[in-house]
Write an enzyme that holds these catalytic residues in place. Sequence first.
Site, PDB file in Angstrom:
ATOM      1  N   ASP A 155      23.095 -28.499  57.952  1.00 56.99           N
ATOM      2  CA  ASP A 155      21.871 -29.229  58.006  1.00 56.99           C
ATOM      3  C   ASP A 155      22.766 -30.581  59.624  1.00 56.99           C
ATOM      4  O   ASP A 155      22.114 -30.402  60.451  1.00 56.99           O
ATOM      5  CB  ASP A 155      21.451 -29.510  57.330  1.00 56.99           C
ATOM      6  N   ASP A 169      11.992 -26.930  45.730  1.00 50.09           N
ATOM      7  CA  ASP A 169      11.723 -27.005  44.630  1.00 50.09           C
ATOM      8  C   ASP A 169      11.979 -28.541  44.803  1.00 50.09           C
ATOM      9  O   ASP A 169      12.121 -29.138  44.238  1.00 50.09           O
ATOM     10  CB  ASP A 169      13.622 -27.355  43.772  1.00 50.09           C
ATOM     11  N   ASN A 182      22.477 -13.438  47.838  1.00 51.42           N
ATOM     12  CA  ASN A 182      22.402 -14.944  47.662  1.00 51.42           C
ATOM     13  C   ASN A 182      23.296 -15.714  48.996  1.00 51.42           C
ATOM     14  O   ASN A 182      24.818 -15.436  48.983  1.00 51.42           O
ATOM     15  CB  ASN A 182      22.633 -15.236  46.497  1.00 51.42           C
ATOM     16  N   HIS A 228      11.690 -34.595  45.969  1.00 49.17           N
ATOM     17  CA  HIS A 228      12.311 -33.685  45.853  1.00 49.17           C
ATOM     18  C   HIS A 228      13.267 -34.693  44.422  1.00 49.17           C
ATOM     19  O   HIS A 228      13.692 -35.401  44.140  1.00 49.17           O
ATOM     20  CB  HIS A 228      13.518 -33.956  46.754  1.00 49.17           C
ATOM     21  N   ARG A 288      13.871 -20.089  41.362  1.00 48.93           N
ATOM     22  CA  ARG A 288      13.063 -21.190  41.338  1.00 48.93           C
ATOM     23  C   ARG A 288      11.260 -20.947  41.546  1.00 48.93           C
ATOM     24  O   ARG A 288      10.691 -21.218  42.229  1.00 48.93           O
ATOM     25  CB  ARG A 288      13.405 -22.559  42.125  1.00 48.93           C
TER      26      ARG A 288
END
Length: 659
Positions: free
Chosen positions: A397, A287, A258, A421, A200
């Site tokens: 998270d 993003d 990645n 977002h 991105r």
Amino acid sequence: MATRVLQRFIMPLDKDPDVLPLYVDPEAIVLDADKDTVGGDKSAKALNAAASRQSTSTGAKVAVEDVLGRHAFRVREGQELSFGTYFNGFAAGYWRRWTVVDAVTLDVTLSGAGAHVIVYRSMANGRSQKVDDAVVTGDAETTLSFDLPLVPFQDGGWYWFDVIAGAADATVTAATWSAEVPDDRAASRTATVGITTMNRPDFCAALLESLGADEDVLAIIDRVLVMEQGTKKVADDAGFPAAEKALQGKLRVIEQANLGGSGGFARAQLETLRAGESAYVLFLDDDIICEPESILRAVTFGDLARRPTIVGGHMFSIYSRADMHSYGEVINRYRFWWQSAPTVLPNWDFGNRNLRSTRWLHKRIDVDFNPWFMCLIPVEVMERIGLGLPLFIKWDDSEYGVRAQAAGFPTVSLPGAAVWHVPWTDKNDALDWQAYFHQRNRFVAALLHSPFKRGGRMVSESFQHQVMHLMSMQYSVVEMRHQALLDVLEGPGKLHADLPTKLGEVREMRKQWQDADLQGDPDAFPSPRREKPRKRDMDSDVPGRAAQTKMKLIGAARQFKGVRALSREFPEVALPAMDAKWYRLASLDAAVVSMPDGTSAAFYQRDPEQFRAALKKTVEIHKRLLREWPALAEQYRAGLQDVTSQEAWARTFGIEEAE
């Protein structure tokens, strides 16, 4: 004691009319009904919930040209405007509960003879009352000050101010909320920003440039770390040179394999700890559009917290920018599933109903975690509980918030700090390759933290979901979830080893299934056809519980019958994503089903033999999970410290020797 600014009056950077309701409000207060007035009747509560979402907007607009700058706004002659908004109201209940601040001073600087400033407060039930007011008596720029206690905000509530212009335009040129704080908390501590990016580059470059656009924000940032994990590099984007220049030498791009969001954010944690210069690491998704003032507010709140506290921001939709998508997240421990806090109404449109008219926004919302699209974590927390889990994506998270909470470190989702977002509801992550990570990581988190015997409802609910996916002809999803549970049963030892390879393995596995063959061309599949039309049109309404139970029995029985011959070549219907629920798909032998992101569709075909084989496998796996849960939970909990250690992550990054 020293004076410290807690929050500044701001206007939107881009003067976008869609976001103005988050900064300034021309509408009156139309408070929704109190729950005690509504009572406990289910129908009455449902009607009230629907009514509370109805727009109270009169259509009044704020002129974009009245935004005179980042900290300045013009109120036209005779006009009354409120700054009791998401970004300019002061969330007193949160400061009262979580920080050392016990009183604030509001200073409003404005000009315009006869301009009237009125200060209001709300209670946790949403009712508001006038607190103080003052009038500008001359033409010169004047600063009006109001001393405001935080004592009455135990359960929630906000402060805000309104401005009524007199016979001339009034111009607000500054407003601050400040407090007397201990001398050792007067100066702002600093943060390292960590951004994980994957193909991105344009979004990421724009975000980087915005971080350097505000000198006050840049001053509290030590480093901006970009964990580059993609093939389309942010450094190659046309906007990168300007972003790099704006960050004045503070930017570092780290290229690595990645390793997913968890690998990127854990790298930011590790680099922050190793550098030893920052008090916090601040995670940002690549993003997003960030309101830069949110960073100042999060750091200030963290500096003044009673104990080391994780401070998160809220999420607005990037497509409908006054629409609040995520306000406060908790974990239902019995299901071990994330959800909005009990009183939160998600997808709240501030353009339809303003903050001052919405009761639930005034009660303080306590959370278990904050998603990592924007999340500030103190160094003390990382030193005590370790880094994130190597989960690639999903649940890193939420698990971290629960782990921190157990160690005595709360999380606060702070009103007035937010990003824009892509909403989760617009993604396809329950059906594509991400289904593997949803399943595996949820079970890992539950094994680590569930207080219930054998995970409460975890195993039974997982089994039910498998059956529903099978009835929906989503055989690829079932197989990915099978593999996820088999990997869970192997214990925590492979989590780091699987991090760079598991995505490729899952994608290869998924290719074997027809329902995973997504096509963007509308003519990729045949048009629907049946030998006989349906007796009744397919109902798009949601069936009741009894009807769903009946559908489960019918859907299961159909798996022992053959399929309609024509369905091997033609779909029987074409279903949009919003209607492609299991209770509709279970009655079909074939269907073209659109994906939630709107970009593609797949051709589903019922396969009774595959259904029976997969059902047998899922029964065996879930029986094994129930049997082995106690020993498995002990194994995961014993291994947590090592799996989340700096040393384990350094080995995964291949940097244990380099530094």
